[in-house]
Design a protein around this motif. Sequence first.
Motif: not given
Length: 281
Positions: A75-83, A106-114
């Motif tokens: 889902e594009r509107d899912a929360p995103c965790l930036v790490f 696993a909980h439906g979040w996106s993640m971004a790693i800069p």
Amino acid sequence: MTNDRPADPRTKWAQLSQSERDAAYDNNSAVKNSPELIAERNSSSAQARATLKSVLDLPYGPRPNNKIDLYPAAERDAPCLVFWHGGYWQKNSRELFAMLVEGIAAHGWSMAIPGYSLAPDVSLTTIVDESRAALDWLAAHGPEHGVAGPVVTSGWSAGGHLVAMTLDHPLVTAGLSISGVFDLGTIRDTGLNKALQLTDEEIAKLSPSRLPVIDKRLDLAYGANELPALVLDSMDLHARRQAASAPGRLLPLPGHDHFSILAELRRPDGALVKAARELIG
């Protein structure tokens, strides 16, 4: 959990030898099995980066390390965790932490790693500026790659510092800092400063514990078995924020050291995955 304060080596800093000062921040020496933990992290990250659904190596700035890896949720509107990765602002890279994605995914979040440039090639001032630029880019371009939900920033060690330094960014809903470094004053007196070359101005402007409190939620986690200087940085920043009525929890994790703590952000049932999810209220 205990919030007992460990003895602070910085209270007698002037009397310490150079080797004692260096040891106060030397996580690798403090954790005897750190080489094995690091090797496993790196190999697992290589596998995760090669197999997980992702959009990799997106440039957000002009320098070689100014790239961001996105792991979009269904889902594009899912929360995103930036790490933000750690390494005292002078080693490691975003590629070495892809193994963390599966916990929050696993909980439906996106993640971004800069990624970000490293000292001594650039100053810490530039690194902080780059971290803000990465968030600017994510706000502008994340949606076209399927990342459009609320953003929680997280980071470990030096990355924990970047969480605190970017908490005021408009994109950021809340922060989860893991084993962060929040006062740079004594860092300058260690071998770490050979690459960092911290100035008086940087110590004043880039030490979260010396800056005005940002009234967004910031949870501060650390392993109960970590070096006292790092434990106390989290305790002291939390106390300062509490005094200003800023929201956020202090999360000491029993049994964990500076390296093992990342397991709690890696497992779907990990304590830090749970903490991150609770930041989206």
